[in-house]
Design a protein around this motif. Sequence first.
Motif, PDB file in Angstrom:
ATOM      1  N   VAL A   1       0.841  -1.205   0.000  1.00  0.00           N
ATOM      2  CA  VAL A   1       0.000   0.000   0.000  1.00  0.00           C
ATOM      3  C   VAL A   1       0.876   1.255   0.000  1.00  0.00           C
ATOM      4  O   VAL A   1       0.622   2.209  -0.751  1.00  0.00           O
ATOM      5  CB  VAL A   1      -0.944   0.000   1.216  1.00  0.00           C
ATOM      6  CG1 VAL A   1      -1.669   1.345   1.340  1.00  0.00           C
ATOM      7  CG2 VAL A   1      -1.961  -1.132   1.108  1.00  0.00           C
ATOM      8  N   ALA A   2       1.922   1.258   0.832  1.00  0.00           N
ATOM      9  CA  ALA A   2       2.777   2.443   0.946  1.00  0.00           C
ATOM     10  C   ALA A   2       3.503   2.743  -0.360  1.00  0.00           C
ATOM     11  O   ALA A   2       3.558   3.898  -0.806  1.00  0.00           O
ATOM     12  CB  ALA A   2       3.784   2.236   2.080  1.00  0.00           C
ATOM     13  N   LEU A   3       4.062   1.724  -0.993  1.00  0.00           N
ATOM     14  CA  LEU A   3       4.806   1.952  -2.229  1.00  0.00           C
ATOM     15  C   LEU A   3       3.895   2.324  -3.391  1.00  0.00           C
ATOM     16  O   LEU A   3       4.283   3.104  -4.267  1.00  0.00           O
ATOM     17  CB  LEU A   3       5.637   0.722  -2.576  1.00  0.00           C
ATOM     18  CG  LEU A   3       6.864   0.485  -1.696  1.00  0.00           C
ATOM     19  CD1 LEU A   3       7.620  -0.759  -2.133  1.00  0.00           C
ATOM     20  CD2 LEU A   3       7.805   1.689  -1.714  1.00  0.00           C
ATOM     21  N   MET A   4       2.693   1.782  -3.410  1.00  0.00           N
ATOM     22  CA  MET A   4       1.753   2.187  -4.456  1.00  0.00           C
ATOM     23  C   MET A   4       1.326   3.633  -4.251  1.00  0.00           C
ATOM     24  O   MET A   4       1.140   4.382  -5.214  1.00  0.00           O
ATOM     25  CB  MET A   4       0.548   1.253  -4.460  1.00  0.00           C
ATOM     26  CG  MET A   4       0.862  -0.172  -4.881  1.00  0.00           C
ATOM     27  SD  MET A   4       1.762  -0.280  -6.462  1.00  0.00           S
ATOM     28  CE  MET A   4       0.515   0.364  -7.587  1.00  0.00           C
ATOM     29  N   LEU A   5       1.169   4.025  -2.986  1.00  0.00           N
ATOM     30  CA  LEU A   5       0.841   5.420  -2.676  1.00  0.00           C
ATOM     31  C   LEU A   5       1.985   6.337  -3.103  1.00  0.00           C
ATOM     32  O   LEU A   5       1.761   7.390  -3.717  1.00  0.00           O
ATOM     33  CB  LEU A   5       0.583   5.560  -1.171  1.00  0.00           C
ATOM     34  CG  LEU A   5      -0.028   6.875  -0.681  1.00  0.00           C
ATOM     35  CD1 LEU A   5      -1.454   7.024  -1.189  1.00  0.00           C
ATOM     36  CD2 LEU A   5      -0.020   6.901   0.850  1.00  0.00           C
ATOM     37  N   LEU A   6       3.206   5.909  -2.813  1.00  0.00           N
ATOM     38  CA  LEU A   6       4.380   6.693  -3.197  1.00  0.00           C
ATOM     39  C   LEU A   6       4.489   6.793  -4.716  1.00  0.00           C
ATOM     40  O   LEU A   6       4.721   7.877  -5.267  1.00  0.00           O
ATOM     41  CB  LEU A   6       5.634   6.035  -2.622  1.00  0.00           C
ATOM     42  CG  LEU A   6       6.979   6.622  -3.039  1.00  0.00           C
ATOM     43  CD1 LEU A   6       7.100   8.073  -2.604  1.00  0.00           C
ATOM     44  CD2 LEU A   6       8.120   5.787  -2.458  1.00  0.00           C
TER      45      LEU A   6
ATOM     46  N   ILE B   1       1.725  13.330   0.367  1.00  0.00           N
ATOM     47  CA  ILE B   1       1.369  11.935   0.077  1.00  0.00           C
ATOM     48  C   ILE B   1       2.629  11.112  -0.165  1.00  0.00           C
ATOM     49  O   ILE B   1       2.727   9.950   0.264  1.00  0.00           O
ATOM     50  CB  ILE B   1       0.418  11.862  -1.132  1.00  0.00           C
ATOM     51  CG1 ILE B   1      -0.894  12.566  -0.813  1.00  0.00           C
ATOM     52  CG2 ILE B   1       0.147  10.410  -1.524  1.00  0.00           C
ATOM     53  CD1 ILE B   1      -1.850  12.653  -1.987  1.00  0.00           C
ATOM     54  N   GLN B   2       3.610  11.688  -0.849  1.00  0.00           N
ATOM     55  CA  GLN B   2       4.891  11.006  -1.011  1.00  0.00           C
ATOM     56  C   GLN B   2       5.502  10.667   0.353  1.00  0.00           C
ATOM     57  O   GLN B   2       6.023   9.564   0.551  1.00  0.00           O
ATOM     58  CB  GLN B   2       5.865  11.880  -1.791  1.00  0.00           C
ATOM     59  CG  GLN B   2       5.738  11.799  -3.304  1.00  0.00           C
ATOM     60  CD  GLN B   2       6.908  12.475  -3.996  1.00  0.00           C
ATOM     61  OE1 GLN B   2       7.374  13.529  -3.568  1.00  0.00           O
ATOM     62  NE2 GLN B   2       7.392  11.875  -5.062  1.00  0.00           N
ATOM     63  N   GLY B   3       5.439  11.611   1.265  1.00  0.00           N
ATOM     64  CA  GLY B   3       5.978  11.374   2.604  1.00  0.00           C
ATOM     65  C   GLY B   3       5.246  10.263   3.326  1.00  0.00           C
ATOM     66  O   GLY B   3       5.861   9.458   4.038  1.00  0.00           O
ATOM     67  N   LEU B   4       3.934  10.201   3.141  1.00  0.00           N
ATOM     68  CA  LEU B   4       3.162   9.115   3.755  1.00  0.00           C
ATOM     69  C   LEU B   4       3.596   7.764   3.186  1.00  0.00           C
ATOM     70  O   LEU B   4       3.702   6.770   3.906  1.00  0.00           O
ATOM     71  CB  LEU B   4       1.669   9.340   3.517  1.00  0.00           C
ATOM     72  CG  LEU B   4       1.054  10.573   4.189  1.00  0.00           C
ATOM     73  CD1 LEU B   4      -0.413  10.731   3.789  1.00  0.00           C
ATOM     74  CD2 LEU B   4       1.170  10.468   5.710  1.00  0.00           C
ATOM     75  N   GLY B   5       3.849   7.738   1.875  1.00  0.00           N
ATOM     76  CA  GLY B   5       4.318   6.501   1.258  1.00  0.00           C
ATOM     77  C   GLY B   5       5.704   6.116   1.739  1.00  0.00           C
ATOM     78  O   GLY B   5       5.976   4.945   2.029  1.00  0.00           O
ATOM     79  N   LEU B   6       6.590   7.096   1.851  1.00  0.00           N
ATOM     80  CA  LEU B   6       7.953   6.816   2.314  1.00  0.00           C
ATOM     81  C   LEU B   6       7.959   6.327   3.751  1.00  0.00           C
ATOM     82  O   LEU B   6       8.643   5.359   4.091  1.00  0.00           O
ATOM     83  CB  LEU B   6       8.808   8.083   2.189  1.00  0.00           C
ATOM     84  CG  LEU B   6       9.275   8.462   0.787  1.00  0.00           C
ATOM     85  CD1 LEU B   6       9.868   9.858   0.786  1.00  0.00           C
ATOM     86  CD2 LEU B   6      10.309   7.454   0.282  1.00  0.00           C
ATOM     87  N   GLY B   7       7.201   6.988   4.605  1.00  0.00           N
ATOM     88  CA  GLY B   7       7.164   6.591   6.006  1.00  0.00           C
ATOM     89  C   GLY B   7       6.533   5.225   6.213  1.00  0.00           C
ATOM     90  O   GLY B   7       6.973   4.448   7.063  1.00  0.00           O
ATOM     91  N   GLY B   8       5.521   4.913   5.414  1.00  0.00           N
ATOM     92  CA  GLY B   8       4.845   3.630   5.554  1.00  0.00           C
ATOM     93  C   GLY B   8       5.601   2.475   4.952  1.00  0.00           C
ATOM     94  O   GLY B   8       5.277   1.309   5.223  1.00  0.00           O
ATOM     95  N   SER B   9       6.621   2.757   4.135  1.00  0.00           N
ATOM     96  CA  SER B   9       7.345   1.684   3.450  1.00  0.00           C
ATOM     97  C   SER B   9       8.516   1.147   4.255  1.00  0.00           C
ATOM     98  O   SER B   9       9.312   0.357   3.739  1.00  0.00           O
ATOM     99  CB  SER B   9       7.858   2.183   2.088  1.00  0.00           C
ATOM    100  OG  SER B   9       8.797   3.229   2.253  1.00  0.00           O
ATOM    101  N   TRP B  10       8.645   1.568   5.515  1.00  0.00           N
ATOM    102  CA  TRP B  10       9.710   1.023   6.367  1.00  0.00           C
ATOM    103  C   TRP B  10       9.534  -0.484   6.455  1.00  0.00           C
ATOM    104  O   TRP B  10       8.511  -0.980   6.906  1.00  0.00           O
ATOM    105  CB  TRP B  10       9.639   1.662   7.751  1.00  0.00           C
ATOM    106  CG  TRP B  10      10.533   1.019   8.767  1.00  0.00           C
ATOM    107  CD1 TRP B  10      10.191   0.049   9.662  1.00  0.00           C
ATOM    108  CD2 TRP B  10      11.916   1.307   8.993  1.00  0.00           C
ATOM    109  NE1 TRP B  10      11.261  -0.283  10.429  1.00  0.00           N
ATOM    110  CE2 TRP B  10      12.349   0.468  10.047  1.00  0.00           C
ATOM    111  CE3 TRP B  10      12.823   2.180   8.412  1.00  0.00           C
ATOM    112  CZ2 TRP B  10      13.644   0.479  10.536  1.00  0.00           C
ATOM    113  CZ3 TRP B  10      14.117   2.193   8.897  1.00  0.00           C
ATOM    114  CH2 TRP B  10      14.525   1.364   9.942  1.00  0.00           C
ATOM    115  N   ASP B  11      10.558  -1.249   6.017  1.00  0.00           N
ATOM    116  CA  ASP B  11      10.419  -2.694   5.892  1.00  0.00           C
ATOM    117  C   ASP B  11      11.280  -3.489   6.861  1.00  0.00           C
ATOM    118  O   ASP B  11      11.123  -4.711   6.970  1.00  0.00           O
ATOM    119  CB  ASP B  11      10.739  -3.139   4.460  1.00  0.00           C
ATOM    120  CG  ASP B  11      12.059  -2.557   3.955  1.00  0.00           C
ATOM    121  OD1 ASP B  11      12.919  -2.227   4.792  1.00  0.00           O
ATOM    122  OD2 ASP B  11      12.223  -2.441   2.731  1.00  0.00           O
ATOM    123  N   GLY B  12      12.202  -2.848   7.543  1.00  0.00           N
ATOM    124  CA  GLY B  12      13.031  -3.574   8.497  1.00  0.00           C
ATOM    125  C   GLY B  12      14.077  -4.479   7.879  1.00  0.00           C
ATOM    126  O   GLY B  12      14.722  -5.251   8.593  1.00  0.00           O
TER     127      GLY B  12
END
Length: 425
Positions: free
Chosen positions: A93-98, A128-139
Amino acid sequence: MAMAEAEIKQDVRLDDVITTVVMARVTDYFGFFVFAIASALVFPTVFFPFLDPVPGTLASFAVFSLAFLARPVASLIGRRLQRRIGRAGKITVALMLLGSSTVAIGLLPGYDKIGLLAPVLLAVLRIIQGLGLGGSWDGLTLQLKSAAPKDRAGRYGMVPQLGGPIGFCVAAAMFYVLTGFLTPEEFITHGWRFAFFAVMAVNVVSLFARLRLLTTDFGSDDETLMKTSPMRHLIAVEWRSILLSALLPLSSYALLHMLTVFPISYTLLYTDHAISTIILWQLVGGTLAIGTVIASGLLADRYSSRAVLLVASILTLALCFTIGTLDTMPSVYIILGFLVFGLSYGQSSSIVPNRFSPETRYSGSALATNLSWIIGAAFAPFVGLFLVSTFGLWAAALYLVSGVIVTLASLVLLQRSKSIKPPLA
């Protein structure tokens, strides 16, 4: 025989992790620098032509910072989303948003078409880019460090950091070609948009690689390592480690922007140098930085990450005396700066995960990383240009000095802190 086979499988897994981590970080930084370079090179003309050149560029840099401010919010949303649809679903979801917001920026009409709505929509899409970047933290970096041999912690710690200079070189090379083969009118009208479309393509490739590794067992305690911690508990227990870990990379993050975005804007506004020449020198410097990032890992294993960061901080102080060459011989500041940057950046995040207990490592590292980008990177282009426009080029050097002071203080406090887990390498 069985033991040898297990070692081969482990090596294959590590190779897969390394490849995917580098690919993911290069993808992230490629998109990051496409927007960053456009903020200095394109957006003041396309979205802020109603302002004078310096205020227009400052406004563009203010929009640039919005993504960093959105990242912690995205992390909080991502924590809830991960509990519902899993880590793979959250990252998808995060990367698609980004990707969709990035393409939308490439399609966005300029001020000449829709007036003030253009910069407003640019700001919304940047958030919205920032939301995608922040949500894409994968560990994945945590998995890499956990699976890495103990005597090679420095080398494996620098692997994710390779994404910075490589991603920048790819983005800079694209703009170098676009500005070189198109007329200025063609570039401003439509040429710059191609770079944003390219970001979406590489994001898709990165997504599939990440998803494959997220479902792979790397021989570590993934359940504990990738566990999200309640925010109140995390802050109550690890607040000191979070704060110091966020401040530690300040020098390298500030230097990153003062070498990539700042020279472009300064050249356009205050010198007669050809912008293509500046980008070419940045490409040379970025390539050299890849080598010094690798060198930082080798040196960290021989001495320590702390020693590497101390030396890099001292070299950054010396670099500040060369910033005046941006007026006369910009290659001096740019080349030397990238060499120092690679040494500093290569180990700037390797210490961070070890500040936290295994139960809080995933969430603590994510929060500290987001905060460090806000403190050290979000406003660096804006502050650098503002200081130059108000006081002169020397003031930008003092800004770098302040970052070094914070990094050195953080290193000292982390060394003395009782919350260090395990002791500083």
